[in-house]
Write a protein that holds these residues in place. Structure first.
Motif, PDB file in Angstrom:
ATOM      1  N   ARG A  46      15.307  21.964  32.219  1.00  0.00           N
ATOM      2  CA  ARG A  46      16.312  21.066  32.792  1.00  0.00           C
ATOM      3  C   ARG A  46      17.571  21.848  33.191  1.00  0.00           C
ATOM      4  N   TRP A  47      17.969  22.821  32.386  1.00  0.00           N
ATOM      5  CA  TRP A  47      19.126  23.652  32.733  1.00  0.00           C
ATOM      6  C   TRP A  47      18.869  24.402  34.045  1.00  0.00           C
ATOM      7  N   ARG A  48      17.645  24.878  34.211  1.00  0.00           N
ATOM      8  CA  ARG A  48      17.276  25.549  35.459  1.00  0.00           C
ATOM      9  C   ARG A  48      17.414  24.591  36.649  1.00  0.00           C
ATOM     10  N   PHE A  49      16.958  23.352  36.463  1.00  0.00           N
ATOM     11  CA  PHE A  49      17.047  22.346  37.517  1.00  0.00           C
ATOM     12  C   PHE A  49      18.510  22.031  37.854  1.00  0.00           C
ATOM     13  N   VAL A  50      19.332  21.840  36.838  1.00  0.00           N
ATOM     14  CA  VAL A  50      20.742  21.541  37.064  1.00  0.00           C
ATOM     15  C   VAL A  50      21.446  22.712  37.743  1.00  0.00           C
ATOM     16  N   THR A  51      21.110  23.930  37.322  1.00  0.00           N
ATOM     17  CA  THR A  51      21.710  25.113  37.935  1.00  0.00           C
ATOM     18  C   THR A  51      21.453  25.148  39.439  1.00  0.00           C
ATOM     19  N   LYS A  52      20.253  24.721  39.847  1.00  0.00           N
ATOM     20  CA  LYS A  52      19.911  24.712  41.270  1.00  0.00           C
ATOM     21  C   LYS A  52      20.632  23.618  42.044  1.00  0.00           C
ATOM     22  N   ASN A  53      20.980  22.524  41.378  1.00  0.00           N
ATOM     23  CA  ASN A  53      21.380  21.330  42.114  1.00  0.00           C
ATOM     24  C   ASN A  53      22.785  20.810  41.849  1.00  0.00           C
ATOM     25  N   HIS A  54      23.530  21.415  40.940  1.00  0.00           N
ATOM     26  CA  HIS A  54      24.798  20.802  40.527  1.00  0.00           C
ATOM     27  C   HIS A  54      25.861  20.798  41.616  1.00  0.00           C
ATOM     28  N   THR A  55      25.686  21.566  42.670  1.00  0.00           N
ATOM     29  CA  THR A  55      26.651  21.552  43.773  1.00  0.00           C
ATOM     30  C   THR A  55      26.287  20.530  44.852  1.00  0.00           C
ATOM     31  N   ALA A  56      25.274  19.718  44.614  1.00  0.00           N
ATOM     32  CA  ALA A  56      24.808  18.764  45.624  1.00  0.00           C
ATOM     33  C   ALA A  56      25.912  17.772  45.988  1.00  0.00           C
ATOM     34  N   ASP A  57      26.051  17.536  47.280  1.00  0.00           N
ATOM     35  CA  ASP A  57      27.008  16.565  47.804  1.00  0.00           C
ATOM     36  C   ASP A  57      26.432  16.031  49.110  1.00  0.00           C
ATOM     37  N   ALA A  58      26.247  14.722  49.176  1.00  0.00           N
ATOM     38  CA  ALA A  58      25.608  14.115  50.346  1.00  0.00           C
ATOM     39  C   ALA A  58      26.517  14.066  51.567  1.00  0.00           C
ATOM     40  N   SER A  59      27.794  14.296  51.372  1.00  0.00           N
ATOM     41  CA  SER A  59      28.762  14.096  52.458  1.00  0.00           C
ATOM     42  C   SER A  59      28.428  14.916  53.697  1.00  0.00           C
ATOM     43  N   ALA A  60      27.951  16.145  53.510  1.00  0.00           N
ATOM     44  CA  ALA A  60      27.695  17.020  54.655  1.00  0.00           C
ATOM     45  C   ALA A  60      26.575  16.488  55.541  1.00  0.00           C
ATOM     46  N   ASP A  61      25.520  15.911  54.919  1.00  0.00           N
ATOM     47  CA  ASP A  61      24.363  15.460  55.696  1.00  0.00           C
ATOM     48  C   ASP A  61      24.393  13.970  56.039  1.00  0.00           C
ATOM     49  N   LEU A  62      25.254  13.190  55.401  1.00  0.00           N
ATOM     50  CA  LEU A  62      25.272  11.751  55.682  1.00  0.00           C
ATOM     51  C   LEU A  62      25.478  11.420  57.158  1.00  0.00           C
ATOM     52  N   PRO A  63      26.307  12.169  57.903  1.00  0.00           N
ATOM     53  CA  PRO A  63      26.441  11.848  59.332  1.00  0.00           C
ATOM     54  C   PRO A  63      25.129  11.899  60.106  1.00  0.00           C
ATOM     55  N   ALA A  64      24.094  12.545  59.555  1.00  0.00           N
ATOM     56  CA  ALA A  64      22.787  12.556  60.211  1.00  0.00           C
ATOM     57  C   ALA A  64      22.185  11.157  60.286  1.00  0.00           C
ATOM     58  N   LEU A  65      22.701  10.221  59.487  1.00  0.00           N
ATOM     59  CA  LEU A  65      22.192   8.843  59.496  1.00  0.00           C
ATOM     60  C   LEU A  65      22.898   7.964  60.521  1.00  0.00           C
ATOM     61  N   ARG A  66      23.892   8.496  61.213  1.00  0.00           N
ATOM     62  CA  ARG A  66      24.598   7.680  62.195  1.00  0.00           C
ATOM     63  C   ARG A  66      23.660   7.241  63.312  1.00  0.00           C
ATOM     64  N   GLY A  67      23.824   6.000  63.712  1.00  0.00           N
ATOM     65  CA  GLY A  67      23.050   5.488  64.833  1.00  0.00           C
ATOM     66  C   GLY A  67      21.726   4.869  64.462  1.00  0.00           C
ATOM     67  N   ILE A  68      21.336   4.898  63.175  1.00  0.00           N
ATOM     68  CA  ILE A  68      20.110   4.224  62.760  1.00  0.00           C
ATOM     69  C   ILE A  68      20.470   3.173  61.706  1.00  0.00           C
ATOM     70  N   PRO A  69      19.669   2.108  61.574  1.00  0.00           N
ATOM     71  CA  PRO A  69      19.957   1.078  60.568  1.00  0.00           C
ATOM     72  C   PRO A  69      19.875   1.646  59.158  1.00  0.00           C
ATOM     73  N   VAL A  70      20.920   1.424  58.382  1.00  0.00           N
ATOM     74  CA  VAL A  70      20.973   1.861  56.989  1.00  0.00           C
ATOM     75  C   VAL A  70      21.325   0.661  56.121  1.00  0.00           C
ATOM     76  N   LEU A  71      20.511   0.407  55.116  1.00  0.00           N
ATOM     77  CA  LEU A  71      20.814  -0.627  54.126  1.00  0.00           C
ATOM     78  C   LEU A  71      21.228   0.071  52.839  1.00  0.00           C
ATOM     79  N   LEU A  72      22.488  -0.087  52.468  1.00  0.00           N
ATOM     80  CA  LEU A  72      23.014   0.486  51.234  1.00  0.00           C
ATOM     81  C   LEU A  72      23.004  -0.590  50.157  1.00  0.00           C
ATOM     82  N   VAL A  73      22.260  -0.358  49.095  1.00  0.00           N
ATOM     83  CA  VAL A  73      22.063  -1.344  48.029  1.00  0.00           C
ATOM     84  C   VAL A  73      22.839  -0.892  46.796  1.00  0.00           C
TER      85      VAL A  73
END
Length: 360
Positions: A249-276
């Motif tokens: 699990r520490w190995r997994f967290v080390t790989k992913n702890h810098t994850a932030d969706a903000s950079a890629d979220l604009p890729a969803l512009r222009g298509i229907p998105v349902l946020l639940v």
């Protein structure tokens, strides 16, 4: 005297026979009730769809999955591709997905899901994956699906929950043909989400101010270790009790702890998105998530659905707070696990997708 003894003996035998008959009647009633309950469980866990086990081989990757199709027709059907949240999740999420697959199938949609690597005999180990790895895995599954005659390759969208919030935008950034996205309780920033989750659970459990301060200090130490790429041994040495943090699990967290969706979220512009979003979510800061989605996905293509009485998994809070009720409902009425309107609202969203154009 003999006649009296005989009468008493016969009386005792008669009473014993009556008791036996009564016991047999009770047993028969129990059997009938059990059979009825068994029939109810089977009926409630029978879904209006066709499930096909599939092995997805694409770009050197092998995935073990399930393709759930509408009961009638040969297609080609539009497709919902499921992207799991955290943990060792199999294709059906221990049957949790099936009520959604049924709702989608009734709307004419197929659903595709697969075991995470290392789960249910699938090759690999999901704890070795980064969020980019997971996006690439989903892209391979979509490419495979587009090769099937019963799938409409122009009408493929994504469904994802929780940790999938870091995966969905990455898939859409790679594949400009993604038709829609349903994002359920998605996270945005790994570090802020982790802090929110820690404090929310401490508040829920009635932690004292001192306990909160201690937990925050441990967290800051953990972040410092992650920041400099420390080993698991260093983590244990610095914090003592690993508190459920394994080396994998520490190995997994080390790989992913810098994850932030903000950079890629604009890729969803222009298509229907349902946020639940759920009203009792102790895992994800729904206010931050909604603000980020509204800021980065302006316009009418974004819909936001709130479920005030739901938990992170969109299960009704009263059920999640009671293990016996949760178990009984999961067995006898699995469709009733979810917050009121959740299944119908997603199906309704998919019908609106059909009337809207593709992204520019």
């Amino acid at each position: 005297m003999k006649d009296t003894r005989t009468a008493r003996t016969l009386g005792r035998r008669g009473r014993r026979r009556r008791r036996v008959r009564a016991a047999l009647a009770v047993l028969a009633a129990v059997v009938v009730v059990a059979a009825g309950l068994g029939g109810l469980v089977v009926w409630q866990n029978t879904y209006e769809l066709r499930e096909e086990p599939v092995v997805i081989r694409q770009a050197g990757r092998t995935l073990h999955g399930v393709l759930a199709l509408p009961v009638r027709g040969k297609g080609p059907f539009p497709l919902v591709v499921f992207v799991h949240g955290d943990g060792p999740v199999d294709a059906t999420h221990d049957t949790f997905y099936r009520p959604m697959w049924e709702a989608f199938a009734r709307s004419g949609y197929a659903s595709l899901s697969w075991n995470k690597p290392g789960v249910g005999g699938a090759p690999g180990d999901w704890l070795d994956q980064s969020m980019d790895d997971r996006a690439a895995e989903a892209a391979d599954a979509i490419a495979w699906a587009r090769g099937r005659p019963d799938v409409d390759g122009a009408r493929i969208g994504l469904w994802g929950a929780s940790q999938a919030g870091w995966v969905l935008p990455g898939i859409a950034a790679q594949d400009r043909r993604i038709r829609f996205v349903i994002a359920v309780s998605p996270a945005v920033n790994w570090h802020r989400q982790g802090r929110y989750n820690l404090l929310a659970e401490l508040r829920r459990d009635g932690a004292s101010d001192e306990e909160v301060a201690t937990a925050l200090r441990r967290r800051e130490t953990g972040l410092e270790l992650l920041g400099r790429g420390a080993s698991y041994e260093e983590y244990v040495h610095a914090l003592g009790d690993p508190d459920g943090m394994t080396a994998a699990r520490w190995r997994f967290v080390t790989k992913n702890h810098t994850a932030d969706a903000s950079a890629d979220l604009p890729a969803l512009r222009g298509i229907p998105v349902l946020l639940v979003l759920a009203g009792h979510d102790v895992n994800v800061d729904t206010a931050e998530t909604e603000a980020a989605y509204r800021r980065l996905l302006p316009g009418p293509a974004l819909r936001v659905a709130h479920y005030p009485d739901a938990t992170h998994a969109l299960v009704r809070r009263a059920l999640e707070d009671s293990s016996p009720r949760l178990t009984l409902t999961a067995l006898c009425a699995p469709r009733a696990l979810f917050a009121e309107g959740f299944l119908a609202d997603q199906a309704r969203f998919l019908t609106t997708v059909e009337t809207e154009g593709a992204r520019p």
